[in-house]
Design an enzyme around this catalytic site. Structure first.
Site, mmCIF file in Angstrom:
data_model
loop_
_atom_site.group_PDB
_atom_site.id
_atom_site.type_symbol
_atom_site.label_atom_id
_atom_site.label_comp_id
_atom_site.label_asym_id
_atom_site.label_seq_id
_atom_site.Cartn_x
_atom_site.Cartn_y
_atom_site.Cartn_z
ATOM 1 N N ASP A 52 8.429 55.328 44.801
ATOM 2 C CA ASP A 52 8.983 55.162 46.148
ATOM 3 C C ASP A 52 7.880 55.205 47.204
ATOM 4 O OD1 ASP A 52 10.917 54.841 48.070
ATOM 5 O OD2 ASP A 52 11.494 56.959 48.113
ATOM 6 N N HIS A 95 4.376 46.604 48.116
ATOM 7 C CA HIS A 95 4.862 46.249 46.777
ATOM 8 C C HIS A 95 3.731 45.657 45.927
ATOM 9 C CE1 HIS A 95 8.812 47.307 47.972
ATOM 10 N NE2 HIS A 95 9.016 46.281 48.769
ATOM 11 N N LEU A 133 3.279 53.442 23.105
ATOM 12 C CA LEU A 133 4.161 53.751 24.239
ATOM 13 C C LEU A 133 5.372 52.823 24.284
ATOM 14 C CD1 LEU A 133 4.515 55.241 27.057
ATOM 15 C CD2 LEU A 133 3.339 53.268 28.039
HETATM 16 C C1 FPP Z 1 10.201 51.618 46.560
HETATM 17 O O1 FPP Z 1 9.469 51.432 47.729
HETATM 18 C C2 FPP Z 1 9.901 50.705 45.521
HETATM 19 C C3 FPP Z 1 10.729 49.683 45.085
HETATM 20 C C4 FPP Z 1 11.943 49.272 45.755
HETATM 21 C C5 FPP Z 1 10.475 48.941 43.891
HETATM 22 C C6 FPP Z 1 9.289 49.336 43.079
HETATM 23 C C7 FPP Z 1 8.498 48.138 42.919
HETATM 24 C C8 FPP Z 1 7.190 48.086 42.684
HETATM 25 C C9 FPP Z 1 6.334 49.260 42.446
HETATM 26 C C10 FPP Z 1 6.507 46.775 42.676
HETATM 27 C C11 FPP Z 1 6.916 45.906 41.534
HETATM 28 C C12 FPP Z 1 6.785 46.581 40.252
HETATM 29 C C13 FPP Z 1 6.356 46.027 39.118
HETATM 30 C C14 FPP Z 1 6.328 46.920 37.944
HETATM 31 C C15 FPP Z 1 5.911 44.625 38.992
HETATM 32 P P1 FPP Z 1 10.304 51.179 49.053
HETATM 33 O O2 FPP Z 1 10.235 49.732 49.357
HETATM 34 O O3 FPP Z 1 11.691 51.721 48.913
HETATM 35 O O4 FPP Z 1 9.486 52.018 50.069
HETATM 36 P P2 FPP Z 1 10.054 52.707 51.388
HETATM 37 O O5 FPP Z 1 10.965 53.805 50.925
HETATM 38 O O6 FPP Z 1 8.813 53.223 52.038
HETATM 39 O O7 FPP Z 1 10.749 51.665 52.200
#
Ligand code: FPP
Length: 246
Positions: free
Chosen positions: A12, A29, A123
Site C-alpha cells: 500500500d 505503481h 517459492l
Molecule cells: C496500493 O497503492 C497498491 C495497489 C492498488 C496495487 C499494488 C500494485 C503494485 C505494487 C504495482 C503492480 C504490481 C505488480 C506485481 C506488477 P495505492 O494506490 O492504494 O496507494 P495510496 O493508498 O497511497 O493511494
C-alpha cells in the site's frame, strides 16, 4: 533467520509516495512493481515457501480508468519481463481472485506463467488479482450449497476444514504473517477467512520505499511473537481451592 511458512503482503501507498514527490500516482505503481519483483526474488533466495501479494482488489476497479489501465499494463509488462527470473529462481506462479474479469492479454499471460512454472519446487508465489475475501467466501458458500444439492456432501460434513477446501486459496496454507505498508492498519477485504490467526506487521514506509531490510525487520518482529491460537501459555498451576477462597 527463522522464516514463517507463508508471508502475505498488502502493498500500500504507491499513490501517496508519488504524490509526495509531486508526481502522478502512476509513478508510484511503476516503482511499486519493481519493488515487488525485487522482494519476490529475495524471498526465493532465502527459501521462503509461500509469498502472496495483494496486487489488485475487487474494489480497485472503481479507480480512474487510466489508473486501472496502467496497473494492467504494468502486470503485462512484468509478467513478460520477469518470467525468466521466476524460472531461474525455481518459483512457481499462482493466482487467486476472479481472473476471468481481467483483460484477455493479462489472462493469457497469467495462464502461460502458471503453466511454465508449475514444476518449480521453490517459492510458491501467488498474486491476488481481482481478489476480494468476501467474494471468495460467498463463492465457497455457493459451491458448498451446490455440493449438498447434488448430494456429493451432506450438511453434517460442513466444518472449518471442509469450508477451507472450497476457498480458492485451498492450495495455500493460512498466512503466518501479513505485512501492510504505508501505516494503514486494516485488511481491506484481503484473506478474511485465512487471517484468523495471522500475525500482523505494519510498516510506516510507502510500498515503493519498502526494501528487503524492511522485510527482514518484519520477520525478526514476527519471530518475537508468541502464537497461542486461542490457547494459553504455560501457567503456574492454580489450585481451585485458593481461587475460591480469594
Ligand atoms: C496500493 O497503492 C497498491 C495497489 C492498488 C496495487 C499494488 C500494485 C503494485 C505494487 C504495482 C503492480 C504490481 C505488480 C506485481 C506488477 P495505492 O494506490 O492504494 O496507494 P495510496 O493508498 O497511497 O493511494
Amino acid at each position: 533467520m527463522q522464516l514463517p511458512n507463508h508471508v502475505a503482503i498488502i502493498m500500500d501507498g504507491n499513490g501517496r509516495w508519488a504524490n509526495s514527490r509531486k508526481h502522478n500516482r502512476v509513478f508510484g505503481h511503476i516503482r511499486g512493481a519493481k519493488v515487488a519483483y525485487d522482494i519476490i526474488e529475495k524471498c526465493a533466495q532465502i527459501n521462503l515457501k509461500h509469498l502472496t501479494l495483494y496486487a489488485f482488489s475487487t474494489e480497485n476497479w472503481s479507480r480512474p480508468k487510466t489508473e486501472v489501465s496502467l496497473l494492467m499494463a504494468l502486470l503485462i509488462k512484468h509478467l513478460k519481463k520477469e518470467k525468466n527470473k521466476l524460472i531461474n529462481n525455481n518459483i512457481s506462479f499462482h493466482t487467486i481472485g476472479d481472473s476471468l474479469e481481467l483483460p484477455a492479454e493479462v489472462q493469457a499471460l497469467l495462464s502461460e506463467t502458471s503453466e511454465e512454472t508449475k514444476n518449480n519446487t521453490g517459492l510458491k508465489l501467488t498474486f491476488a488479482l481481482n481478489y476480494g475475501g468476501r467474494q471468495e467466501i460467498i463463492n465457497a458458500t455457493k459451491n458448498i450449497y451446490k455440493a449438498i444439492k447434488s448430494k456429493s456432501i451432506a450438511e453434517s460434513d460442513i466444518s472449518e476444514e471442509l469450508f477451507e477446501k472450497f476457498l480458492q486459496s485451498a492450495f495455500l496454507p493460512n498466512p503466518d504473517l501479513i505485512i501492510r505498508t504505508s501505516n494503514e492498519k486494516r485488511l481491506s477485504n484481503f484473506f478474511l477467512w485465512q487471517a484468523a490467526y495471522s500475525e500482523f506487521y505494519f510498516c510506516d514506509k510507502f510500498w515503493p520505499d519498502f526494501n528487503f531490510s524492511d522485510f527482514e525487520l518484519a520477520i525478526n518482529d514476527y519471530n518475537k511473537r508468541q502464537r497461542r491460537f486461542g490457547n494459553i501459555e504455560n501457567q503456574p498451576s492454580l489450585s481451585q481451592n485458593n481461587f475460591i477462597s480469594e
